[in-house]
Design a protein around this motif. Structure first.
Motif, PDB file in Angstrom:
ATOM      1  N   SER A   1     -56.642  16.738 -95.959  1.00 36.18           N
ATOM      2  CA  SER A   1     -56.943  18.057 -96.564  1.00 36.18           C
ATOM      3  C   SER A   1     -56.130  18.287 -97.821  1.00 36.18           C
ATOM      4  O   SER A   1     -55.625  19.381 -98.057  1.00 36.18           O
ATOM      5  CB  SER A   1     -56.660  19.193 -95.569  1.00 36.18           C
ATOM      6  OG  SER A   1     -57.610  19.206 -94.571  1.00 36.18           O
ATOM      7  N   ARG A   2     -56.019  17.237 -98.634  1.00 38.31           N
ATOM      8  CA  ARG A   2     -55.187  17.380 -99.824  1.00 38.31           C
ATOM      9  C   ARG A   2     -56.000  17.791-101.051  1.00 38.31           C
ATOM     10  O   ARG A   2     -55.449  18.088-102.101  1.00 38.31           O
ATOM     11  CB  ARG A   2     -54.410  16.087-100.101  1.00 38.31           C
ATOM     12  CG  ARG A   2     -55.277  14.873-100.403  1.00 38.31           C
ATOM     13  CD  ARG A   2     -54.435  13.602-100.513  1.00 38.31           C
ATOM     14  NE  ARG A   2     -53.445  13.670-101.552  1.00 38.31           N
ATOM     15  CZ  ARG A   2     -53.685  13.430-102.842  1.00 38.31           C
ATOM     16  NH1 ARG A   2     -54.899  13.107-103.244  1.00 38.31           N
ATOM     17  NH2 ARG A   2     -52.713  13.508-103.724  1.00 38.31           N
TER      18      ARG A   2
ATOM     19  N   THR B   1     -58.065  20.426-101.974  1.00 35.32           N
ATOM     20  CA  THR B   1     -57.894  21.760-102.547  1.00 35.32           C
ATOM     21  C   THR B   1     -56.447  21.982-102.995  1.00 35.32           C
ATOM     22  O   THR B   1     -56.210  22.440-104.125  1.00 35.32           O
ATOM     23  CB  THR B   1     -58.341  22.830-101.534  1.00 35.32           C
ATOM     24  OG1 THR B   1     -59.709  22.556-101.225  1.00 35.32           O
ATOM     25  CG2 THR B   1     -58.195  24.231-102.092  1.00 35.32           C
TER      26      THR B   1
ATOM     27  N   CYS C   1     -56.042  30.378 -94.450  1.00 35.86           N
ATOM     28  CA  CYS C   1     -55.861  29.261 -95.401  1.00 35.86           C
ATOM     29  C   CYS C   1     -55.679  29.810 -96.804  1.00 35.86           C
ATOM     30  O   CYS C   1     -56.101  29.198 -97.788  1.00 35.86           O
ATOM     31  CB  CYS C   1     -57.029  28.290 -95.333  1.00 35.86           C
ATOM     32  SG  CYS C   1     -58.619  28.999 -95.709  1.00 35.86           S
TER      33      CYS C   1
ATOM     34  N   VAL D   1     -56.305  31.970-100.076  1.00 32.28           N
ATOM     35  CA  VAL D   1     -57.541  32.390-100.744  1.00 32.28           C
ATOM     36  C   VAL D   1     -58.651  31.392-100.411  1.00 32.28           C
ATOM     37  O   VAL D   1     -58.449  30.179-100.507  1.00 32.28           O
ATOM     38  CB  VAL D   1     -57.304  32.460-102.275  1.00 32.28           C
ATOM     39  CG1 VAL D   1     -58.599  32.711-103.018  1.00 32.28           C
ATOM     40  CG2 VAL D   1     -56.255  33.518-102.586  1.00 32.28           C
TER      41      VAL D   1
ATOM     42  N   ILE E   1     -62.018  29.683-101.379  1.00 32.17           N
ATOM     43  CA  ILE E   1     -62.870  29.478-102.559  1.00 32.17           C
ATOM     44  C   ILE E   1     -64.300  29.821-102.179  1.00 32.17           C
ATOM     45  O   ILE E   1     -64.959  30.622-102.814  1.00 32.17           O
ATOM     46  CB  ILE E   1     -62.787  28.009-103.047  1.00 32.17           C
ATOM     47  CG1 ILE E   1     -61.345  27.620-103.331  1.00 32.17           C
ATOM     48  CG2 ILE E   1     -63.661  27.793-104.274  1.00 32.17           C
ATOM     49  CD1 ILE E   1     -61.106  26.116-103.374  1.00 32.17           C
TER      50      ILE E   1
ATOM     51  N   VAL F   1     -65.696  27.115 -95.880  1.00 26.03           N
ATOM     52  CA  VAL F   1     -64.505  27.161 -95.023  1.00 26.03           C
ATOM     53  C   VAL F   1     -64.927  27.311 -93.555  1.00 26.03           C
ATOM     54  O   VAL F   1     -64.427  26.608 -92.673  1.00 26.03           O
ATOM     55  CB  VAL F   1     -63.560  28.307 -95.460  1.00 26.03           C
ATOM     56  CG1 VAL F   1     -62.484  28.551 -94.425  1.00 26.03           C
ATOM     57  CG2 VAL F   1     -62.931  27.967 -96.813  1.00 26.03           C
TER      58      VAL F   1
ATOM     59  N   GLN G   1     -66.121  24.081 -92.269  1.00 26.33           N
ATOM     60  CA  GLN G   1     -65.004  23.169 -91.992  1.00 26.33           C
ATOM     61  C   GLN G   1     -64.362  23.502 -90.644  1.00 26.33           C
ATOM     62  O   GLN G   1     -64.029  22.613 -89.861  1.00 26.33           O
ATOM     63  CB  GLN G   1     -63.948  23.271 -93.101  1.00 26.33           C
ATOM     64  CG  GLN G   1     -64.408  22.757 -94.459  1.00 26.33           C
ATOM     65  CD  GLN G   1     -64.529  21.256 -94.494  1.00 26.33           C
ATOM     66  OE1 GLN G   1     -63.634  20.539 -94.074  1.00 26.33           O
ATOM     67  NE2 GLN G   1     -65.643  20.754 -94.969  1.00 26.33           N
TER      68      GLN G   1
ATOM     69  N   ALA H   1     -54.789  29.040-102.913  1.00 27.30           N
ATOM     70  CA  ALA H   1     -55.506  28.414-101.792  1.00 27.30           C
ATOM     71  C   ALA H   1     -54.585  27.469-101.025  1.00 27.30           C
ATOM     72  O   ALA H   1     -53.667  26.872-101.586  1.00 27.30           O
ATOM     73  CB  ALA H   1     -56.709  27.645-102.323  1.00 27.30           C
ATOM     74  N   LYS H   2     -54.841  27.350 -99.733  1.00 22.34           N
ATOM     75  CA  LYS H   2     -54.194  26.330 -98.902  1.00 22.34           C
ATOM     76  C   LYS H   2     -55.310  25.446 -98.343  1.00 22.34           C
ATOM     77  O   LYS H   2     -56.467  25.872 -98.301  1.00 22.34           O
ATOM     78  CB  LYS H   2     -53.443  26.992 -97.739  1.00 22.34           C
ATOM     79  CG  LYS H   2     -52.404  28.014 -98.186  1.00 22.34           C
ATOM     80  CD  LYS H   2     -51.711  28.684 -97.012  1.00 22.34           C
ATOM     81  CE  LYS H   2     -50.689  29.699 -97.510  1.00 22.34           C
ATOM     82  NZ  LYS H   2     -49.942  30.355 -96.430  1.00 22.34           N
TER      83      LYS H   2
ATOM     84  N   ILE I   1     -57.781  23.515 -95.655  1.00 20.96           N
ATOM     85  CA  ILE I   1     -58.375  24.002 -94.403  1.00 20.96           C
ATOM     86  C   ILE I   1     -59.068  22.890 -93.622  1.00 20.96           C
ATOM     87  O   ILE I   1     -59.201  22.973 -92.397  1.00 20.96           O
ATOM     88  CB  ILE I   1     -59.393  25.137 -94.677  1.00 20.96           C
ATOM     89  CG1 ILE I   1     -59.933  25.756 -93.376  1.00 20.96           C
ATOM     90  CG2 ILE I   1     -60.561  24.650 -95.519  1.00 20.96           C
ATOM     91  CD1 ILE I   1     -58.922  26.454 -92.548  1.00 20.96           C
TER      92      ILE I   1
HETATM   93  O1  CDP Z   1     -59.329  17.356 -98.749  1.00 18.00           O
HETATM   94  P1  CDP Z   1     -60.530  17.966 -98.099  1.00 18.00           P
HETATM   95  O2  CDP Z   1     -61.649  18.258 -99.057  1.00 18.00           O
HETATM   96  O3  CDP Z   1     -60.976  17.224 -96.894  1.00 18.00           O
HETATM   97  O4  CDP Z   1     -60.048  19.382 -97.463  1.00 18.00           O
HETATM   98  P2  CDP Z   1     -59.816  20.807 -98.125  1.00 18.00           P
HETATM   99  O5  CDP Z   1     -59.092  20.680 -99.397  1.00 18.00           O
HETATM  100  O6  CDP Z   1     -59.193  21.648 -97.071  1.00 18.00           O
HETATM  101  O7  CDP Z   1     -61.256  21.346 -98.451  1.00 18.00           O
HETATM  102  C1  CDP Z   1     -62.388  21.298 -97.603  1.00 18.00           C
HETATM  103  C2  CDP Z   1     -63.488  22.143 -98.243  1.00 18.00           C
HETATM  104  O8  CDP Z   1     -63.191  23.542 -98.077  1.00 18.00           O
HETATM  105  C3  CDP Z   1     -63.636  21.920 -99.750  1.00 18.00           C
HETATM  106  O9  CDP Z   1     -64.966  22.063-100.178  1.00 18.00           O
HETATM  107  C4  CDP Z   1     -62.772  23.033-100.301  1.00 18.00           C
HETATM  108  O10 CDP Z   1     -62.983  23.332-101.629  1.00 18.00           O
HETATM  109  C5  CDP Z   1     -63.079  24.196 -99.338  1.00 18.00           C
HETATM  110  N1  CDP Z   1     -61.952  25.156 -99.303  1.00 18.00           N
HETATM  111  C6  CDP Z   1     -62.138  26.465 -99.684  1.00 18.00           C
HETATM  112  O11 CDP Z   1     -63.258  26.855-100.021  1.00 18.00           O
HETATM  113  N2  CDP Z   1     -61.057  27.330 -99.669  1.00 18.00           N
HETATM  114  C7  CDP Z   1     -59.832  26.932 -99.260  1.00 18.00           C
HETATM  115  N3  CDP Z   1     -58.794  27.770 -99.261  1.00 18.00           N
HETATM  116  C8  CDP Z   1     -59.645  25.607 -98.831  1.00 18.00           C
HETATM  117  C9  CDP Z   1     -60.728  24.727 -98.882  1.00 18.00           C
END
Ligand code: CDP
Length: 788
Positions: A548-549, A551, A664, A666, A668, A673, A676, A737-738, A740
């Motif tokens: 989950s790196r 974002t 998580c 903000v 996006i 989310v 996920q 954002a964090k 998720i």
């Molecule tokens: O690295 P990976 O894409 O597996 O994980 P992530 O960064 O947690 O993101 C998963 C999906 O959720 C992506 O499409 C992100 O852009 C979205 N996301 C989001 O909309 N808001 C967040 N705070 C975290 C993730």
């Protein structure tokens, strides 16, 4: 909502549940996966795998395979060795056999490859290869591997004595010892987190295409980290890096399974170089399930020092990890057991100490980070099972016990017992939202009533916080390559744009969400932005997508590159508006004159000016690149609460309700989310209730197909009630954002197991190992004993 926020939703910016743009092609069958790649003159490769888990290879006779019409090449380890390719380095500073030369070390290990006109000829020819094995005793768990007279699995390694890979420790041993001396009560628990497999629907594969005339090697492959692969191929095969192009086309799920380098990739590359023709290798499901990166398989022993008022004084943990025959999981080089020491980060505990031992066994390489950051899934499972056991030992309500030991909102930044620095969170508030949603008090009353009638109801809580977004580069590297990420943004003259990042989506929706970040920063509608990832000839260097790196790191780079573009656009706006830059103000998608807000220019007009009317001395064009090295990891937090009913006659348990509260920061795209979280909870449910890859005493893998290794269908999957009301923005991420993606898969399993254990309280049983199968539950109820 403010007018600006509403305007932003209209253009698909932050907070918009924009529909996933990639789904148009996926649901119409128009995706472009590795197996869709067809090149002129392409040949096909199949792998011969070992039937035995541990055996010396006395000889390999490939003559009959060579004689099959349509066969172009038969590769063996001996041939690979002549090119120094029989072994390859792993991401953990170990080595792994590409094709076995001396011994086979797990059932399913790659022994030879056949390259032929079609995959059927190749498969048939594989069966004609005669391998003379001398069977050796297999080691199927760490305890066998640790016995003094155990055969040494890795006798290929100079200086390897026995089967121990590492002994590692972290934390404050002396402080922890003192905490245990002061304890009123010590709570103990032993667990096994069983071997599981990420099992993406699309298996691994590659199409290697070496062109002798141009000297260019192009490889289409199922990798979550194309740039790392390019660097590895350049270093191992000693090819010039600029002549290697790795393309990750659409990927049908990765979950960590597509991070390691597998022998099939290497063999298809060598075959293409030797034959000067494209060579395709597509793994079948059994090949994927028995030979590619497994997850977990870790034995945990824990002790908690407790004061009788409920305060946790200290924690001791020991883990024995079964890594299989090669230590090949990805992990930051400084941390032998990944980020296992993120355990108890959400709790305010004065002292903790972890010892970790890794052991070789005759199994496929394990320890891959299946939808988790290195080893955080095991850490959170251990933590939440221990917390429940400790609350029960103290006779304190499990929700209350958590609340009294949580890090408080005003305690941030907080140094965790193992030394991480967490920066934000509202742990008690998330718990309150969850307890209210599940109607905790009423459930406890219902449970007590049900018990009087002999019915077994249970409630399980699991909370988690995990470190997402490695690096920063100071602390995190893989094989010395620092962990950061990148984004490159090009604004065309008509104001449309193309964005490329060093991440690589495997279904997470980056094409949708990255465009939303640009829309937020620049006011360009998300629909006007194309997002591309996965081609090393075009994308900026990045470490790829896992843990989950994306974002936390690549997503932050997207915001930062957009800001660089905005800074240049501001100069263009000042030029167009004929004022100085200091007099220009910004609102979503538009610069205007501070003293005359009606006089303004849109970002699109600035883009046109960048190519047609730039001020004297300004470099034309509107594009830039950002490399982002985060100051810290991001720390999302979640509370998962499950209620179950257990049938005491059969041991079958049904989920009554599941509530998930995820913070998580903000969001996006709130819809993505939620997707996920639902996906992660379903994987958590699968691990807790049904998934089981085990090995018999002879080292045979049980669980090598979907008849034995179960994926929950929509029929079994419980419904989830999701809550998004707690939002604690990440203080250092540019848009707050964090990560998720993996939270629910990390935190979910303990909630299910805790619920079943709560239902079984009357039995006094402390633990049933996952998967919590009905027969195990029945055994626990009937014989009142722990079941592993
Ligand atoms: O690295 P990976 O894409 O597996 O994980 P992530 O960064 O947690 O993101 C998963 C999906 O959720 C992506 O499409 C992100 O852009 C979205 N996301 C989001 O909309 N808001 C967040 N705070 C975290 C993730």
């Amino acid at each position: 909502m403010t007018t600006q926020a509403l305007d932003e939703i209209k253009i698909g910016g932050l907070g918009s549940s924009r529909k996933r743009v990639e789904d148009d092609r996926f649901i119409r069958g128009k995706g472009n996966y590795t197996d869709d790649v067809v090149l002129p003159g392409m040949l096909h490769m199949e792998i011969l795998r070992s039937p035995l888990p541990h055996a010396r290879i006395k000889s390999i006779d490939t003559s009959k395979a060579w004689a099959v019409p349509g066969v172009h090449l038969v590769l063996t380890g001996e041939m690979m060795a002549t090119r120094n390719l029989a072994w390859m380095p792993t991401l953990s500073y170990d080595t792994q056999a590409v094709l076995a030369t001396d011994k086979v070390r797990f059932q399913g290990q790659e022994v030879a490859c056949v390259i032929a006109d079609d995959p059927y000829i190749a498969k048939d020819a594989c069966e004609l290869i005669e391998v003379d094995y001398e069977a050796l005793p297999p080691i199927v768990n760490p305890w066998q591997g640790l016995e003094p007279d155990a055969p040494v699995i890795r006798d290929d390694k100079v200086g390897q004595d026995g089967n121990v890979i590492y002994n590692w420790e972290v934390g404050d041993k002396a402080g922890t010892d003192r905490a245990f001396e002061q304890a009123d009560l010590v709570s103990k628990l032993e667990l096994h987190y069983p071997r599981s497999h990420p099992s993406p629907i699309e298996c691994c594969g590659s199409v290697a295409d070496f062109n002798r005339a141009t000297q260019k090697l192009t490889v289409y492959m199922t990798t979550q980290a194309p740039h790392i692969i390019r660097a590895a191929v350049a270093m191992v095969a000693e090819l010039p890096e600029q002549m290697i192009r790795i393309i990750s086309p659409d990927i049908g799920g990765g979950f960590g399974n597509k991070v390691p380098v597998y022998p099939g990739y290497v063999c298809s590359i060598l075959a293409s170089i030797l034959l000067e023709r494209p060579v395709k290798w597509i793994e079948d499901k059994t090949g994927n399930l028995i030979s590619t990166g497994f997850a977990r398989d870790i034995y945990l022993k824990g002790e908690m020092a407790l004061r009788k008022d409920g305060k946790i004084l200290g924690v001791r943990m020991h883990t024995d990890a079964d890594h299989g025959a090669f230590f090949s999981d990805a992990q930051p080089s400084k941390f032998k057991i990944g980020l296992m020491h993120s355990a108890f980060a959400a709790y305010d505990i004065p002292a903790a100490h972890l010892t970790a031992r890794g052991v070789y066994t005759n199994k496929a390489p394990g320890g891959v980070a299946y939808r988790c950051s290195f080893r955080v899934t095991e850490a959170m499972f251990f933590q939440e099972r221990m917390v429940q056991a400790a609350a029960a030992d103290l006779g304190i309500d499990q929700a209350e016990f958590r609340r009294m030991n949580f890090v408080r909102d005003d305690d941030f930044p907080h140094r965790t017992p193992f030394g991480f620095l967490t920066d934000s969170g509202q742990y008690a508030k998330c718990l309150d939202v969850g307890l209210k949603a599940i109607d905790y008090e009423n459930f406890r009353k219902e449970q007590a009533e049900a018990r009087k009638q002999g019915r077994l109801l249970g409630l399980g809580i699991s909370t988690m916080t995990e470190p997402l977004g490695a690096g920063n580069s100071r602390e995190y590297d893989i094989l010395g390559i620092k962990m950061f990420d990148s984004a490159e943004l090009k604004i065309h003259m008509t104001g449309k744009a193309i964005l490329r990042t060093g991440a690589k989506s495997q279904g997470q929706g980056h094409e949708t969400t990255w465009a939303q970040i640009v829309a937020h920063e620049l006011g360009i509608p998300a629909d006007d932005i194309t997002v591309e990832e996965g081609d090393t000839d075009t994308a900026p260097f990045g470490m790829g997508t896992y843990a989950s790196r994306s974002t936390p790191v690549a997503g932050a780079a997207v915001a930062m590159v957009s800001r660089k573009i905005r800074a240049k656009a501001r100069k263009l706006a000042a030029h167009l508006l004929e004022v100085s830059e200091e007099d220009v103000e910004w609102e979503l998608g538009r610069f205007y004159v501070r003293s005359a807000p009606q006089r303004g220019v849109s970002i699109q007009e600035c883009a046109m000016a960048a190519y047609s009317n730039m001020p004297d001395g300004m470099e034309p064009g509107l594009e830039n690149t950002a490399y982002y090295d985060p100051p810290n990891l991001t720390w999302p937090f979640a509370v998962y609460i499950v209620t179950v009913e257990v049938d005491r006659e059969t041991g079958v348990w049904d989920v009554l309700r599941m509530v998930a509260v995820d913070d998580c920061g903000v969001r996006i795209n709130p819809m993505i989310v939620e997707g996920q979280i639902m996906g992660g909870l379903t994987e958590a449910y699968a691990m807790a209730s049904m998934q089981f890859i085990t090995f018999d005493a002879d080292g045979n893998c049980v669980g090598s197909n979907y008849m034995d290794y179960l994926l929950p269908s929509a029929w079994e999957t419980p419904g989830y009630e999701l809550h998004s009301e707690v939002v604690t923005p990440c203080p250092h991420h540019p848009i707050g954002a964090k990560g998720i993606g993996e939270c629910a898969a990390v935190g979910g399993p303990a909630a299910f197991v805790n619920a079943v254990m709560d239902a079984l309280e009357e039995t006094g049983v402390r633990n049933i190992d996952m998967p919590v199968l009905p027969d195990r539950v029945w055994e626990a109820i009937t014989y009142r004993r722990d079941v592993s």
